[in-house]
Design a protein around this motif. Sequence first.
Motif, mmCIF file in Angstrom:
data_model
loop_
_atom_site.group_PDB
_atom_site.id
_atom_site.type_symbol
_atom_site.label_atom_id
_atom_site.label_comp_id
_atom_site.label_asym_id
_atom_site.label_seq_id
_atom_site.Cartn_x
_atom_site.Cartn_y
_atom_site.Cartn_z
ATOM 1 N N ALA A 66 25.976 109.281 84.937
ATOM 2 C CA ALA A 66 25.383 109.823 86.157
ATOM 3 C C ALA A 66 26.439 109.955 87.250
ATOM 4 N N GLU A 67 27.325 108.935 87.338
ATOM 5 C CA GLU A 67 28.402 108.980 88.326
ATOM 6 C C GLU A 67 29.368 110.130 88.026
ATOM 7 N N ILE A 68 29.672 110.312 86.751
ATOM 8 C CA ILE A 68 30.568 111.403 86.358
ATOM 9 C C ILE A 68 29.950 112.749 86.710
ATOM 10 N N GLU A 69 28.659 112.883 86.459
ATOM 11 C CA GLU A 69 27.965 114.141 86.771
ATOM 12 C C GLU A 69 27.973 114.399 88.273
ATOM 13 N N GLU A 70 27.725 113.323 89.045
ATOM 14 C CA GLU A 70 27.728 113.459 90.497
ATOM 15 C C GLU A 70 29.133 113.813 91.000
ATOM 16 N N MET A 71 30.142 113.174 90.400
ATOM 17 C CA MET A 71 31.514 113.471 90.782
ATOM 18 C C MET A 71 31.868 114.917 90.453
ATOM 19 N N ASP A 72 31.401 115.395 89.306
ATOM 20 C CA ASP A 72 31.650 116.770 88.914
ATOM 21 C C ASP A 72 31.035 117.737 89.925
ATOM 22 N N LYS A 73 29.825 117.412 90.378
ATOM 23 C CA LYS A 73 29.172 118.255 91.383
ATOM 24 C C LYS A 73 29.978 118.271 92.680
#
Length: 305
Positions: A66-73
Motif C-alpha cells: 500500500a505504501e509503495i502504491e501511494e509512493m508511486d502515486k
Amino acid sequence: MGTKNSRFSLVSLPMGILLVLSGFSFSGCDYLKSLTESRYRKRIGGEPASEKDIVNWKEKLALEEAEIEEMDKRIRKMVQKSNQSAALSWKIARAYMRAGSADLGARYYDEALAESIPNAKQGGFEIHSYESALPYFDKAIQSGKLDKQLLYETAVAYANASKDMGWESTRRSRAINLFKQLSKLDKEDSRFPFQLALVYFDSSLKDEVWNGKLTSGYDEVELAFSLLDQILRKEPYNVPTRFAKANFLYQIGKSNLAYDEYTRIKSILEEMKEKGTIRESLEENSSYRNVIKNLNQLGAQNKSN
C-alpha cells in the motif's frame, strides 16, 4: 575351490555382521537427515514459521504494498507538477523574449535579414528582455522533458542576450553549444546551422557597436559562410539562407558578389511563382519586394563607385 580371479568373487559373511552393517546404514541416514535439517534451519533463520508469523508477515506485506502504491502515486503527481512547472517557466521565458520589441523570439534574425541591406549598425543601447528570459529557459530545461523547440528558443535567447552585451563570451558560447547539439540531434533541420552562422558572422564583425557596446570580433566569418553553403548544397531554394549570404557578402565589402546573390534570389522567387509555390503576386510578396529594393540600392551604389 576358488576361481582364478579370486579377488572379485563374492565372500559370504555371517548373518550377525550383516545386521550390524544394516543398523549402521539406517542410523547414518537419520544422521544425514538431521544434519541437513539443521543446516536448512540455519539458512532460513531458525525454526519453522508459525501460523501467527505468517499472518503478521501477510499484514506487513499488505502495508508495504500500500505504501509503495501511494509512493508511486506521489511520484506520478510530482512528475506531473514538474512538467507543469517546466511549461510555466517556458511561457514566462517566451513572454520576456517578446517583451522588448516586435521582432524578438526565434524569428528575430530571419525577419531582420529579409528587411533590407543594413548600411550600418545603429548605436544607442536598446533594452531587451533576453537576459530576463534566460533563468526561466534554464529552469524549463532542468525540470521538464527536453524538447527540441525549447532548446532552440533557449539558444536564440542566449545569442541575443550575448549580442545585447556586445557579444559577451559566456552567453555566446552557451548559444553556440546549444545550436551545435541541436544540429547533431536533427541534421535535417536547417534552422540550427543557419542561426549558428548568424552568431558566428555577427559576432565576428570587428569594431561594430551592438546596442551601445563595442565588440572586437571573434574572427569566425569563414565558419559562417561555410555553414550557409552547407545548407544551400542541400536546399538550393532556401531563400532566407540566400538572403543571409547576400547580406554577409555586402557587409564584408563584396558588393558585386552580393548583387549576384540577390539576382539569384530574384530568379528563384520568379521560378517559385511560375510553379505556384508563391500564390500571391510577386509585387505583394515581401521577399521579392526586398530583393528588388536591395538590387536597386546595390546597383546605384556600384555605379557611383
